[in-house]
Motif scaffolding. Structure first.
Motif, short mmCIF file in Angstrom:
data_model
loop_
_atom_site.label_atom_id
_atom_site.label_comp_id
_atom_site.label_asym_id
_atom_site.label_seq_id
_atom_site.Cartn_x
_atom_site.Cartn_y
_atom_site.Cartn_z
N VAL A 236 0.71 -1.15 -0.08
CA VAL A 236 0.12 -0.25 -0.08
C VAL A 236 0.88 1.13 -0.01
O VAL A 236 0.70 2.41 -0.85
N ASN A 237 2.04 1.22 0.58
CA ASN A 237 2.59 2.38 1.12
C ASN A 237 4.15 2.65 0.41
O ASN A 237 4.44 3.89 0.37
N LEU A 238 4.75 1.69 -0.17
CA LEU A 238 6.04 1.93 -0.76
C LEU A 238 6.46 3.08 -1.47
O LEU A 238 7.23 3.92 -1.43
N ASP A 239 5.25 3.00 -2.65
CA ASP A 239 5.48 3.98 -3.48
C ASP A 239 5.57 5.48 -2.90
O ASP A 239 6.44 6.41 -3.10
N ARG A 240 4.66 5.83 -1.84
CA ARG A 240 4.66 7.31 -1.42
C ARG A 240 5.79 7.16 -0.17
O ARG A 240 6.22 8.52 0.20
N ASP A 241 6.18 6.17 0.41
CA ASP A 241 7.23 6.30 1.23
C ASP A 241 8.45 6.78 0.53
O ASP A 241 9.13 7.78 1.42
N LEU A 242 8.79 6.47 -0.49
CA LEU A 242 10.08 6.87 -1.12
C LEU A 242 10.13 8.48 -1.11
O LEU A 242 11.09 9.14 -1.22
N LYS A 243 8.91 8.97 -1.41
CA LYS A 243 8.70 10.48 -1.44
C LYS A 243 8.89 11.19 -0.14
O LYS A 243 9.07 12.35 0.14
N LEU A 244 8.94 10.48 0.67
CA LEU A 244 9.04 11.11 2.21
C LEU A 244 10.30 10.82 2.91
O LEU A 244 10.56 11.55 4.02
N LEU A 245 11.29 10.34 2.23
CA LEU A 245 12.56 10.10 2.71
C LEU A 245 13.49 11.26 2.69
O LEU A 245 13.41 11.89 1.65
N ALA A 246 14.25 11.63 3.66
CA ALA A 246 15.47 12.57 3.51
C ALA A 246 16.41 12.05 2.77
O ALA A 246 16.45 10.92 2.31
N LEU A 247 17.37 12.83 2.24
CA LEU A 247 18.58 12.59 1.51
C LEU A 247 19.27 11.24 2.14
O LEU A 247 19.55 11.45 3.44
N GLY A 248 19.69 10.12 1.42
CA GLY A 248 20.20 9.10 2.21
C GLY A 248 19.45 8.34 3.17
O GLY A 248 19.83 7.46 4.28
N GLY A 249 17.88 8.62 2.86
CA GLY A 249 16.92 7.59 3.71
C GLY A 249 16.93 6.30 3.34
O GLY A 249 17.42 5.93 2.29
N ARG A 250 16.15 5.57 4.51
CA ARG A 250 16.31 3.95 4.16
C ARG A 250 15.03 3.44 4.47
O ARG A 250 14.35 4.14 5.69
N VAL A 251 14.19 2.83 3.81
CA VAL A 251 13.02 2.18 4.07
C VAL A 251 13.37 0.74 4.10
O VAL A 251 13.54 0.08 3.25
N VAL A 252 12.58 0.28 5.32
CA VAL A 252 12.79 -1.22 5.52
C VAL A 252 11.35 -1.79 5.36
O VAL A 252 10.23 -1.54 6.19
N VAL A 253 11.31 -2.97 4.47
CA VAL A 253 9.97 -3.55 4.18
C VAL A 253 10.12 -4.79 5.14
O VAL A 253 10.77 -5.66 5.13
N ILE A 254 9.01 -4.38 6.18
CA ILE A 254 8.78 -5.62 7.37
C ILE A 254 7.90 -6.36 6.71
O ILE A 254 7.58 -7.75 6.97
#
Ligand code: NAP
Length: 306
Positions: free
Chosen positions: A206-224
């Motif tokens: 549901v969220n990954l596409d929009r998550d990427l737009k919320l990250l700061a420079l050097g941000g990391r998203v972990v898919v749990i």
């Protein structure tokens, strides 16, 4: 699932039999039970990986625990939804006195997943901002407590008012509604437009596409967690030098698992980790528990009492 009588379990030299006082119910138990998961046990089988109880008997080579030790399990050989569970010695961990057995059954999968995602995959450090996207359930509450105790700025989300109150009580600095269409804009507003350093994602499809737009420079998203497919724009990751990191607790190397449990026991001892039990159900109600855990409105853990 149904209850059956089976013979008592006997440990071999490096094994332990735990008298189960409570067993934790995790979403993955339902995926495995329904046959929609990559791990398919040989039938019939006893579900569950997470239990807490007392050591009832030990094999002759076991040194880490003694008969009577209070423990929680990080996996079992025989299954956790039972009166007894057979474990490898490495699968039992001492449970501090002030933590009840029901809370102990809520430790392994949620807290180990949250710890591994935050520290071993995202390498989050004090001072960073973390979005726990889905903070009301077992993993989310664990992540909020861990990140707050480590000096991070924590934003959590929940789908119900009751759940969001709980997330605030567990230490999140800000709590948002993931059912609201504006909640992602609110994340940017809370960070003065900079974005967050780390996102722990419970529903990536549901969220990954929009998550990427919320990250700061050097941000990391972990898919749990993820329950389906999603389309993303890879440029969102390029523009931010961002990383999308997967994780599956079953893949954790033994040494890193030992680190995780040492840290969790310390946190349980010093009071920074406080598992939240939403409901205790009799073991015979396991089918109902599997139905309940898949409903919206999470509020900590459901545990089964044999
Ligand atoms: N990778 C691994 O090794 C690993 C380990 C443990 C768990 N998991 C997975 O991680 C997920 C969470 O596990 P859990 O034990 O915390 O489950 P849980 O206790 O059932 O909680 C589910 C969480 O997902 C939230 N959620 C629902 N809709 C959402 C949305 N649109 N956006 C963000 N979050 C949303 C729920 O919030 P509300 O109910 O408040 O809406 C709740 O916080 C599950 O999919 C589980 O299978 C994976």
């Amino acid at each position: 699932m149904r209850l059956e009588e089976v013979p008592d379990l006997k440990p071999s030299p490096k094994q332990v039999v735990v008298r189960v006082k409570a067993a934790g119910v995790n979403p993955v138990d339902t995926y495995i039970r329904s046959g929609r998961y990559s791990r398919k046990p040989v039938l019939p089988y006893t579900p569950g990986t997470d239990a807490a109880g007392q050591v009832e008997s030990i094999g002759e080579s076991v040194t880490r625990v003694a008969v009577g030790t209070r423990v929680y399990t990080s996996g079992t050989i025989s299954g956790a939804y039972a009166e007894q569970a057979l474990c490898e010695e490495s699968q039992v961990h001492s449970l501090p006195r002030q933590i009840s057995y029901s809370q102990g059954a809520a430790v392994n999968t949620p807290y180990a997943a949250a710890y591994r995602a935050l520290f071993q995959r995202a390498h989050a450090v004090s001072g960073e901002t973390v979005l726990v996207h889905g903070a009301t359930g077992g993993v989310g509450i664990a992540a909020v407590q861990l990140a707050r105790a480590a000096g991070m700025k924590v934003i959590g989300t929940g789908g119900s008012a009751r759940g969001r109150d709980l997330v605030g009580e567990q230490g999140a600095h800000h709590v948002l509604d993931h059912g609201s269409p504006d909640h992602l804009d609110e994340v940017l507003a809370l960070t003065d437009g900079r974005g967050v350093d780390v996102i722990l994602e419970m529903l990536a499809n549901v969220n990954l596409d929009r998550d990427l737009k919320l990250l700061a420079l050097g941000g990391r998203v972990v898919v749990i967690g993820s329950r389906g497919r999603v389309e993303i724009d890879p440029r969102d990751a390029m523009n931010r030098d961002a990383a999308i990191l997967g994780m599956l607790l079953f893949n954790t190397p033994e040494r890193e698992a030992a680190t995780i449990h040492a840290a969790l026991i310390a946190g349980l001892e010093n009071g920074t980790l406080r598992p939240v039990v939403r409901e205790e159900m009799p073991l015979a109600d396991a089918p109902h528990a599997h139905h309940e855990i898949m409903q919206p409105g999470a509020y900590g853990k459901i545990v089964l009492i044999p």
